[in-house]
Motif scaffolding. Structure first.
Motif, PDB file in Angstrom:
ATOM      1  N   MET A   1       0.804  -1.200   0.000  1.00  0.00           N
ATOM      2  CA  MET A   1       0.000   0.000   0.000  1.00  0.00           C
ATOM      3  C   MET A   1       0.847   1.264   0.000  1.00  0.00           C
ATOM      4  SD  MET A   1      -3.403  -0.165   2.207  1.00  0.00           S
ATOM      5  CE  MET A   1      -3.948  -1.757   2.674  1.00  0.00           C
ATOM      6  N   SER A   2       2.119   1.130   0.344  1.00  0.00           N
ATOM      7  CA  SER A   2       2.949   2.324   0.443  1.00  0.00           C
ATOM      8  C   SER A   2       3.150   3.001  -0.900  1.00  0.00           C
ATOM      9  CB  SER A   2       4.288   1.990   1.075  1.00  0.00           C
ATOM     10  OG  SER A   2       4.998   1.103   0.253  1.00  0.00           O
ATOM     11  N   THR A   3       3.010   2.278  -2.008  1.00  0.00           N
ATOM     12  CA  THR A   3       3.196   2.890  -3.317  1.00  0.00           C
ATOM     13  C   THR A   3       1.870   3.262  -3.971  1.00  0.00           C
ATOM     14  OG1 THR A   3       3.244   0.736  -4.399  1.00  0.00           O
ATOM     15  CG2 THR A   3       5.364   1.658  -3.710  1.00  0.00           C
ATOM     16  N   ALA A   4       0.758   2.854  -3.404  1.00  0.00           N
ATOM     17  CA  ALA A   4      -0.555   3.174  -3.963  1.00  0.00           C
ATOM     18  C   ALA A   4      -0.988   4.562  -3.493  1.00  0.00           C
ATOM     19  CB  ALA A   4      -1.576   2.130  -3.511  1.00  0.00           C
ATOM     20  N   SER A   5      -1.824   5.205  -4.301  1.00  0.00           N
ATOM     21  CA  SER A   5      -2.384   6.497  -3.885  1.00  0.00           C
ATOM     22  C   SER A   5      -3.347   6.235  -2.725  1.00  0.00           C
ATOM     23  CB  SER A   5      -3.126   7.140  -5.047  1.00  0.00           C
ATOM     24  OG  SER A   5      -4.334   6.436  -5.305  1.00  0.00           O
ATOM     25  N   THR A   6      -3.737   7.300  -2.059  1.00  0.00           N
ATOM     26  CA  THR A   6      -4.665   7.156  -0.938  1.00  0.00           C
ATOM     27  C   THR A   6      -5.980   6.549  -1.405  1.00  0.00           C
ATOM     28  OG1 THR A   6      -3.637   9.041   0.154  1.00  0.00           O
ATOM     29  CG2 THR A   6      -5.798   8.388   0.945  1.00  0.00           C
ATOM     30  N   GLU A   7      -6.486   6.990  -2.550  1.00  0.00           N
ATOM     31  CA  GLU A   7      -7.729   6.432  -3.086  1.00  0.00           C
ATOM     32  C   GLU A   7      -7.564   4.948  -3.413  1.00  0.00           C
ATOM     33  OE1 GLU A   7     -11.004   7.252  -3.408  1.00  0.00           O
ATOM     34  OE2 GLU A   7     -10.343   8.892  -2.141  1.00  0.00           O
ATOM     35  N   ASP A   8      -6.450   4.608  -4.036  1.00  0.00           N
ATOM     36  CA  ASP A   8      -6.184   3.200  -4.347  1.00  0.00           C
ATOM     37  C   ASP A   8      -6.074   2.382  -3.064  1.00  0.00           C
ATOM     38  OD1 ASP A   8      -6.194   3.718  -7.059  1.00  0.00           O
ATOM     39  OD2 ASP A   8      -4.004   3.810  -7.224  1.00  0.00           O
ATOM     40  N   SER A   9      -5.413   2.945  -2.058  1.00  0.00           N
ATOM     41  CA  SER A   9      -5.266   2.252  -0.778  1.00  0.00           C
ATOM     42  C   SER A   9      -6.617   2.004  -0.131  1.00  0.00           C
ATOM     43  CB  SER A   9      -4.372   3.063   0.168  1.00  0.00           C
ATOM     44  OG  SER A   9      -3.070   3.171  -0.346  1.00  0.00           O
ATOM     45  N   ARG A  10      -7.493   2.995  -0.203  1.00  0.00           N
ATOM     46  CA  ARG A  10      -8.851   2.820   0.346  1.00  0.00           C
ATOM     47  C   ARG A  10      -9.580   1.697  -0.382  1.00  0.00           C
ATOM     48  NH1 ARG A  10      -9.431   8.885   0.313  1.00  0.00           N
ATOM     49  NH2 ARG A  10      -9.055   9.487   2.464  1.00  0.00           N
ATOM     50  N   ALA A  11      -9.495   1.700  -1.706  1.00  0.00           N
ATOM     51  CA  ALA A  11     -10.184   0.677  -2.497  1.00  0.00           C
ATOM     52  C   ALA A  11      -9.631  -0.717  -2.193  1.00  0.00           C
ATOM     53  CB  ALA A  11     -10.061   0.992  -3.985  1.00  0.00           C
ATOM     54  N   ILE A  12      -8.319  -0.818  -2.098  1.00  0.00           N
ATOM     55  CA  ILE A  12      -7.695  -2.113  -1.789  1.00  0.00           C
ATOM     56  C   ILE A  12      -8.135  -2.591  -0.417  1.00  0.00           C
ATOM     57  CG2 ILE A  12      -5.487  -3.249  -1.261  1.00  0.00           C
ATOM     58  CD1 ILE A  12      -4.244  -1.311  -3.410  1.00  0.00           C
ATOM     59  N   LEU A  13      -8.081  -1.687   0.571  1.00  0.00           N
ATOM     60  CA  LEU A  13      -8.468  -2.072   1.925  1.00  0.00           C
ATOM     61  C   LEU A  13      -9.952  -2.395   2.014  1.00  0.00           C
ATOM     62  CD1 LEU A  13      -7.413  -2.632   4.713  1.00  0.00           C
ATOM     63  CD2 LEU A  13      -7.626  -0.194   5.238  1.00  0.00           C
ATOM     64  N   ASP A  14     -10.796  -1.659   1.286  1.00  0.00           N
ATOM     65  CA  ASP A  14     -12.232  -1.987   1.238  1.00  0.00           C
ATOM     66  C   ASP A  14     -12.432  -3.421   0.761  1.00  0.00           C
ATOM     67  OD1 ASP A  14     -13.347   0.357   2.202  1.00  0.00           O
ATOM     68  OD2 ASP A  14     -13.742   1.202   0.211  1.00  0.00           O
ATOM     69  N   GLU A  15     -11.728  -3.776  -0.309  1.00  0.00           N
ATOM     70  CA  GLU A  15     -11.866  -5.116  -0.876  1.00  0.00           C
ATOM     71  C   GLU A  15     -11.386  -6.185   0.107  1.00  0.00           C
ATOM     72  OE1 GLU A  15     -10.029  -7.535  -4.634  1.00  0.00           O
ATOM     73  OE2 GLU A  15     -10.524  -5.427  -4.945  1.00  0.00           O
ATOM     74  N   VAL A  16     -10.260  -5.945   0.737  1.00  0.00           N
ATOM     75  CA  VAL A  16      -9.710  -6.918   1.701  1.00  0.00           C
ATOM     76  C   VAL A  16     -10.639  -7.061   2.901  1.00  0.00           C
ATOM     77  CG1 VAL A  16      -7.814  -7.327   3.332  1.00  0.00           C
ATOM     78  CG2 VAL A  16      -7.310  -6.612   0.987  1.00  0.00           C
ATOM     79  N   LEU A  17     -11.054  -5.937   3.467  1.00  0.00           N
ATOM     80  CA  LEU A  17     -11.936  -5.992   4.635  1.00  0.00           C
ATOM     81  C   LEU A  17     -13.277  -6.633   4.298  1.00  0.00           C
ATOM     82  CD1 LEU A  17     -11.329  -2.543   6.344  1.00  0.00           C
ATOM     83  CD2 LEU A  17     -10.777  -4.802   7.256  1.00  0.00           C
ATOM     84  N   THR A  18     -13.831  -6.300   3.144  1.00  0.00           N
ATOM     85  CA  THR A  18     -15.105  -6.906   2.736  1.00  0.00           C
ATOM     86  C   THR A  18     -14.974  -8.415   2.660  1.00  0.00           C
ATOM     87  OG1 THR A  18     -15.772  -4.919   1.536  1.00  0.00           O
ATOM     88  CG2 THR A  18     -16.856  -6.975   0.918  1.00  0.00           C
ATOM     89  N   SER A  19     -13.876  -8.886   2.113  1.00  0.00           N
ATOM     90  CA  SER A  19     -13.645 -10.317   2.009  1.00  0.00           C
ATOM     91  C   SER A  19     -13.492 -10.960   3.391  1.00  0.00           C
ATOM     92  CB  SER A  19     -12.403 -10.573   1.155  1.00  0.00           C
ATOM     93  OG  SER A  19     -12.120 -11.943   1.086  1.00  0.00           O
ATOM     94  N   LEU A  20     -12.720 -10.330   4.268  1.00  0.00           N
ATOM     95  CA  LEU A  20     -12.512 -10.878   5.617  1.00  0.00           C
ATOM     96  C   LEU A  20     -13.814 -10.898   6.416  1.00  0.00           C
ATOM     97  CD1 LEU A  20      -9.110  -9.171   6.593  1.00  0.00           C
ATOM     98  CD2 LEU A  20      -9.483 -11.542   5.875  1.00  0.00           C
ATOM     99  N   VAL A  21     -14.547  -9.794   6.377  1.00  0.00           N
ATOM    100  CA  VAL A  21     -15.809  -9.709   7.119  1.00  0.00           C
ATOM    101  C   VAL A  21     -16.832 -10.690   6.562  1.00  0.00           C
ATOM    102  CG1 VAL A  21     -17.778  -8.201   7.635  1.00  0.00           C
ATOM    103  CG2 VAL A  21     -15.436  -7.348   7.934  1.00  0.00           C
ATOM    104  N   ALA A  22     -16.916 -10.784   5.252  1.00  0.00           N
ATOM    105  CA  ALA A  22     -17.865 -11.721   4.638  1.00  0.00           C
ATOM    106  C   ALA A  22     -17.541 -13.155   5.062  1.00  0.00           C
ATOM    107  CB  ALA A  22     -17.832 -11.586   3.120  1.00  0.00           C
ATOM    108  N   GLY A  23     -16.273 -13.475   5.156  1.00  0.00           N
ATOM    109  CA  GLY A  23     -15.885 -14.812   5.613  1.00  0.00           C
ATOM    110  C   GLY A  23     -16.347 -15.079   7.034  1.00  0.00           C
ATOM    111  N   ILE A  24     -16.199 -14.094   7.905  1.00  0.00           N
ATOM    112  CA  ILE A  24     -16.637 -14.240   9.298  1.00  0.00           C
ATOM    113  C   ILE A  24     -18.152 -14.358   9.379  1.00  0.00           C
ATOM    114  CG2 ILE A  24     -16.782 -13.024  11.522  1.00  0.00           C
ATOM    115  CD1 ILE A  24     -13.934 -11.926  10.858  1.00  0.00           C
ATOM    116  N   LEU A  25     -18.854 -13.615   8.530  1.00  0.00           N
ATOM    117  CA  LEU A  25     -20.319 -13.648   8.526  1.00  0.00           C
ATOM    118  C   LEU A  25     -20.881 -14.804   7.692  1.00  0.00           C
ATOM    119  CD1 LEU A  25     -21.023  -9.826   8.130  1.00  0.00           C
ATOM    120  CD2 LEU A  25     -21.407 -11.214  10.178  1.00  0.00           C
ATOM    121  N   HIS A  26     -20.009 -15.568   7.039  1.00  0.00           N
ATOM    122  CA  HIS A  26     -20.421 -16.697   6.186  1.00  0.00           C
ATOM    123  C   HIS A  26     -21.399 -16.242   5.108  1.00  0.00           C
ATOM    124  CE1 HIS A  26     -18.365 -19.385   8.913  1.00  0.00           C
ATOM    125  NE2 HIS A  26     -19.006 -18.814   9.927  1.00  0.00           N
TER     126      HIS A  26
END
Length: 126
Positions: A1-26
């Motif tokens: 994430m250190s080389t991504a723009s702030t917007e790109d970092s937000r989008a990447i983290l949104d995708e990662v968190l959505t995947s992690l949370v969805a896994g926990i929520l089945h």
């Protein structure tokens, strides 16, 4: 994430968190609205603790459960808590390494001839 723009970092983290949370929520990640409170999806305190552990394991980031509770409880709210920490960590790990301790410099010898300095006169140890 250190080389991504702030917007790109937000989008990447949104995708990662959505995947992690969805896994926990089945549930499927595409069914998860990142702006909706996770309580609305049935996330309870045990699942929240699982999320804290997952964030620690997968993102190497500590996020206390109390901070999650003080956010709006959505993926985006959690992202907004995590992103500054992750970026700070990324900047620390990509900064040039500065040794904390350097050995003391050896004093220059003043009693040598030029041949001694390059090792031609005396074959002793350094």
């Amino acid at each position: 994430m250190s080389t991504a723009s702030t917007e790109d970092s937000r989008a990447i983290l949104d995708e990662v968190l959505t995947s992690l949370v969805a896994g926990i929520l089945h549930m499927s990640p595409d069914r998860l609205d990142p702006t909706r409170s996770l309580k609305g999806y049935g996330m309870d305190s045990l699942m929240a603790m699982e999320l804290v552990g997952t964030l620690r394991k997968e993102l190497h980031c500590e996020l206390p459960a109390l901070e999650i509770l003080h956010s709006d409880g959505s993926v985006r709210g959690i992202r907004d808590l995590l992103l500054p920490r992750l970026l700070a960590t990324a900047h620390k790990t990509t900064a040039p390494h500065t040794p904390r301790h350097l050995p003391p410099a050896r004093p220059a010898r003043t009693d040598t001839r030029p041949a001694d300095v390059v090792g031609h006169a005396d074959h002793g140890s350094c």
